[in-house]
Design a protein around this motif. Sequence first.
Motif, PDB file in Angstrom:
ATOM      1  N   TYR A 188      50.352  -0.900  74.398  1.00 26.12           N
ATOM      2  CA  TYR A 188      49.524  -1.510  75.439  1.00 26.12           C
ATOM      3  C   TYR A 188      48.061  -1.169  75.218  1.00 26.12           C
ATOM      4  CZ  TYR A 188      47.689  -2.687  80.030  1.00 26.12           C
ATOM      5  OH  TYR A 188      46.956  -3.226  81.051  1.00 26.12           O
ATOM      6  N   LYS A 189      47.782   0.089  74.914  1.00 19.50           N
ATOM      7  CA  LYS A 189      46.406   0.529  74.713  1.00 19.50           C
ATOM      8  C   LYS A 189      45.753  -0.215  73.569  1.00 19.50           C
ATOM      9  CE  LYS A 189      43.640   4.667  73.767  1.00 19.50           C
ATOM     10  NZ  LYS A 189      43.663   6.124  73.541  1.00 19.50           N
ATOM     11  N   LYS A 190      46.487  -0.319  72.455  1.00 13.73           N
ATOM     12  CA  LYS A 190      45.930  -0.991  71.288  1.00 13.73           C
ATOM     13  C   LYS A 190      45.777  -2.493  71.526  1.00 13.73           C
ATOM     14  CE  LYS A 190      47.177   2.239  67.643  1.00 13.73           C
ATOM     15  NZ  LYS A 190      45.813   2.341  67.126  1.00 13.73           N
ATOM     16  N   LEU A 191      46.696  -3.051  72.327  1.00 20.22           N
ATOM     17  CA  LEU A 191      46.648  -4.483  72.552  1.00 20.22           C
ATOM     18  C   LEU A 191      45.479  -4.904  73.418  1.00 20.22           C
ATOM     19  CD1 LEU A 191      50.387  -5.463  73.131  1.00 20.22           C
ATOM     20  CD2 LEU A 191      49.028  -5.685  71.070  1.00 20.22           C
ATOM     21  N   PHE A 192      45.124  -4.090  74.389  1.00 14.01           N
ATOM     22  CA  PHE A 192      44.159  -4.533  75.381  1.00 14.01           C
ATOM     23  C   PHE A 192      42.800  -3.827  75.324  1.00 14.01           C
ATOM     24  CE2 PHE A 192      48.297  -5.635  77.162  1.00 14.01           C
ATOM     25  CZ  PHE A 192      48.097  -6.981  77.377  1.00 14.01           C
ATOM     26  N   GLU A 193      42.685  -2.756  74.560  1.00 14.75           N
ATOM     27  CA  GLU A 193      41.415  -2.050  74.525  1.00 14.75           C
ATOM     28  C   GLU A 193      40.554  -2.426  73.325  1.00 14.75           C
ATOM     29  OE1 GLU A 193      42.604   1.986  76.983  1.00 14.75           O
ATOM     30  OE2 GLU A 193      41.828   2.126  74.962  1.00 14.75           O
ATOM     31  N   SER A 194      41.102  -3.170  72.382  1.00 13.86           N
ATOM     32  CA  SER A 194      40.346  -3.538  71.192  1.00 13.86           C
ATOM     33  C   SER A 194      40.074  -5.042  71.170  1.00 13.86           C
ATOM     34  CB  SER A 194      41.126  -3.135  69.931  1.00 13.86           C
ATOM     35  OG  SER A 194      40.439  -3.572  68.782  1.00 13.86           O
ATOM     36  N   PRO A 195      38.845  -5.468  71.429  1.00 10.19           N
ATOM     37  CA  PRO A 195      38.512  -6.906  71.457  1.00 10.19           C
ATOM     38  C   PRO A 195      38.797  -7.593  70.129  1.00 10.19           C
ATOM     39  CG  PRO A 195      36.763  -5.592  72.428  1.00 10.19           C
ATOM     40  CD  PRO A 195      37.694  -4.623  71.771  1.00 10.19           C
ATOM     41  N   GLN A 196      38.664  -6.843  69.016  1.00 11.58           N
ATOM     42  CA  GLN A 196      38.855  -7.456  67.706  1.00 11.58           C
ATOM     43  C   GLN A 196      40.287  -7.908  67.471  1.00 11.58           C
ATOM     44  OE1 GLN A 196      37.529  -4.537  68.329  1.00 11.58           O
ATOM     45  NE2 GLN A 196      35.552  -4.285  67.318  1.00 11.58           N
ATOM     46  N   THR A 197      41.242  -7.335  68.198  1.00  9.53           N
ATOM     47  CA  THR A 197      42.637  -7.665  67.931  1.00  9.53           C
ATOM     48  C   THR A 197      43.287  -8.470  69.058  1.00  9.53           C
ATOM     49  OG1 THR A 197      43.365  -5.587  68.923  1.00  9.53           O
ATOM     50  CG2 THR A 197      42.963  -5.582  66.555  1.00  9.53           C
ATOM     51  N   GLN A 198      42.489  -8.979  69.989  1.00 13.75           N
ATOM     52  CA  GLN A 198      43.068  -9.676  71.138  1.00 13.75           C
ATOM     53  C   GLN A 198      43.859 -10.914  70.720  1.00 13.75           C
ATOM     54  OE1 GLN A 198      40.101 -10.458  74.076  1.00 13.75           O
ATOM     55  NE2 GLN A 198      39.908  -8.326  74.682  1.00 13.75           N
ATOM     56  N   LYS A 199      43.353 -11.657  69.735  1.00 17.29           N
ATOM     57  CA  LYS A 199      44.057 -12.856  69.302  1.00 17.29           C
ATOM     58  C   LYS A 199      45.415 -12.494  68.716  1.00 17.29           C
ATOM     59  CE  LYS A 199      43.669 -16.928  66.333  1.00 17.29           C
ATOM     60  NZ  LYS A 199      42.822 -17.671  65.365  1.00 17.29           N
ATOM     61  N   GLN A 200      45.429 -11.486  67.843  1.00 16.27           N
ATOM     62  CA  GLN A 200      46.684 -11.044  67.232  1.00 16.27           C
ATOM     63  C   GLN A 200      47.624 -10.477  68.293  1.00 16.27           C
ATOM     64  OE1 GLN A 200      46.223  -7.870  64.443  1.00 16.27           O
ATOM     65  NE2 GLN A 200      48.407  -7.704  64.013  1.00 16.27           N
ATOM     66  N   ASN A 201      47.048  -9.784  69.250  1.00 16.06           N
ATOM     67  CA  ASN A 201      47.855  -9.152  70.284  1.00 16.06           C
ATOM     68  C   ASN A 201      48.554 -10.178  71.165  1.00 16.06           C
ATOM     69  OD1 ASN A 201      46.880  -6.775  69.311  1.00 16.06           O
ATOM     70  ND2 ASN A 201      45.199  -6.665  70.766  1.00 16.06           N
ATOM     71  N   LYS A 247      45.607   4.829  62.926  1.00 21.09           N
ATOM     72  CA  LYS A 247      44.611   3.926  63.506  1.00 21.09           C
ATOM     73  C   LYS A 247      45.098   2.480  63.535  1.00 21.09           C
ATOM     74  CE  LYS A 247      39.795   2.485  63.028  1.00 21.09           C
ATOM     75  NZ  LYS A 247      38.537   2.626  62.244  1.00 21.09           N
ATOM     76  N   ASP A 248      45.637   2.002  62.421  1.00 17.38           N
ATOM     77  CA  ASP A 248      46.106   0.617  62.333  1.00 17.38           C
ATOM     78  C   ASP A 248      47.626   0.584  62.496  1.00 17.38           C
ATOM     79  OD1 ASP A 248      43.499  -0.302  61.795  1.00 17.38           O
ATOM     80  OD2 ASP A 248      43.724   0.239  59.684  1.00 17.38           O
ATOM     81  N   ALA A 249      48.089   0.961  63.672  1.00 14.28           N
ATOM     82  CA  ALA A 249      49.530   1.112  63.906  1.00 14.28           C
ATOM     83  C   ALA A 249      50.199  -0.124  64.498  1.00 14.28           C
ATOM     84  CB  ALA A 249      49.774   2.306  64.826  1.00 14.28           C
ATOM     85  N   ILE A 250      49.435  -1.139  64.869  1.00  8.62           N
ATOM     86  CA  ILE A 250      50.008  -2.293  65.564  1.00  8.62           C
ATOM     87  C   ILE A 250      51.194  -2.918  64.822  1.00  8.62           C
ATOM     88  CG2 ILE A 250      49.566  -4.685  66.260  1.00  8.62           C
ATOM     89  CD1 ILE A 250      46.908  -3.832  67.312  1.00  8.62           C
ATOM     90  N   PRO A 251      51.114  -3.170  63.498  1.00 11.00           N
ATOM     91  CA  PRO A 251      52.265  -3.775  62.810  1.00 11.00           C
ATOM     92  C   PRO A 251      53.525  -2.911  62.903  1.00 11.00           C
ATOM     93  CG  PRO A 251      50.293  -3.952  61.465  1.00 11.00           C
ATOM     94  CD  PRO A 251      49.965  -3.022  62.593  1.00 11.00           C
ATOM     95  N   PHE A 252      53.354  -1.594  62.814  1.00 12.83           N
ATOM     96  CA  PHE A 252      54.505  -0.703  62.857  1.00 12.83           C
ATOM     97  C   PHE A 252      55.061  -0.581  64.270  1.00 12.83           C
ATOM     98  CE2 PHE A 252      51.691   0.791  59.408  1.00 12.83           C
ATOM     99  CZ  PHE A 252      52.510   0.485  58.337  1.00 12.83           C
ATOM    100  N   LEU A 253      54.180  -0.533  65.250  1.00 12.92           N
ATOM    101  CA  LEU A 253      54.623  -0.488  66.644  1.00 12.92           C
ATOM    102  C   LEU A 253      55.374  -1.763  67.011  1.00 12.92           C
ATOM    103  CD1 LEU A 253      51.412   1.043  68.239  1.00 12.92           C
ATOM    104  CD2 LEU A 253      53.674   2.094  68.282  1.00 12.92           C
ATOM    105  N   THR A 254      54.853  -2.892  66.546  1.00 10.66           N
ATOM    106  CA  THR A 254      55.491  -4.175  66.829  1.00 10.66           C
ATOM    107  C   THR A 254      56.865  -4.250  66.181  1.00 10.66           C
ATOM    108  OG1 THR A 254      53.327  -5.238  66.881  1.00 10.66           O
ATOM    109  CG2 THR A 254      55.233  -6.674  66.694  1.00 10.66           C
ATOM    110  N   LEU A 255      56.952  -3.795  64.937  1.00 11.86           N
ATOM    111  CA  LEU A 255      58.229  -3.810  64.227  1.00 11.86           C
ATOM    112  C   LEU A 255      59.236  -2.909  64.927  1.00 11.86           C
ATOM    113  CD1 LEU A 255      59.714  -4.872  61.750  1.00 11.86           C
ATOM    114  CD2 LEU A 255      58.874  -2.894  60.480  1.00 11.86           C
TER     115      LEU A 255
END
Length: 199
Positions: free
Chosen positions: A20-33, A154-162
């Motif tokens: 949740y933190k990574k999805l909503f606190e980083s403007p650069q990744t909002q589209k991917q999120n 830092k770049d954990a979104i792909p692993f968290l999603t998986l």
Amino acid sequence: SRLSILFSLLMNNFFSSLLYKKLFESPQTQKQNKQILSYKMNNSSSNDSKISQETFDETVLENEEIFELNPQEAITETISQFRQQGIKNLESYLVISHPTSENGQEERSERKKFTSLLESLDSFVMKDGKVSLESSSNDIVTILNQVYDYCSQKDAIPFLTLLYSTNSIYTLMSLLAIIPLPATTSTATSSTTGSACTN
């Protein structure tokens, strides 16, 4: 200890809160999120269509050769083709960089390592949710630490999603039920406080 932190984070719904933190606190990744969240909401049935990483990579290379496209054009064309077939949100569970690029090969290597760790964790738990008696707690703890490394970088979104999109999230809960937690920090704090009061 590091393991104590991992258990504490898991017990407090670590992966969900960190995602949740990574999805909503980083403007650069909002589209991917948004794509990740859309995938979770729209692809929950057992009939959802998915493709393998190998299928995606082969199609990218074929499109690049057949249509004489550059690497980025081939990726865009491949994603478009699969979307037309009803296979969407590839970005949420596949590595979509070019398969022969240095970065693409590195990303795929790391994804395979992480997937292998999750599969190892899953092997410790039987279909009924019980942990196999043949499992070694040391082996389990070692793999849990490695999963923690991937999911806390830092770049954990792909692993968290998986992790979040597989049964491994339930495997973690099953394992926590049989692995004893180290002494809590509250106990240490209490003893420290008691010593201070004595002094």
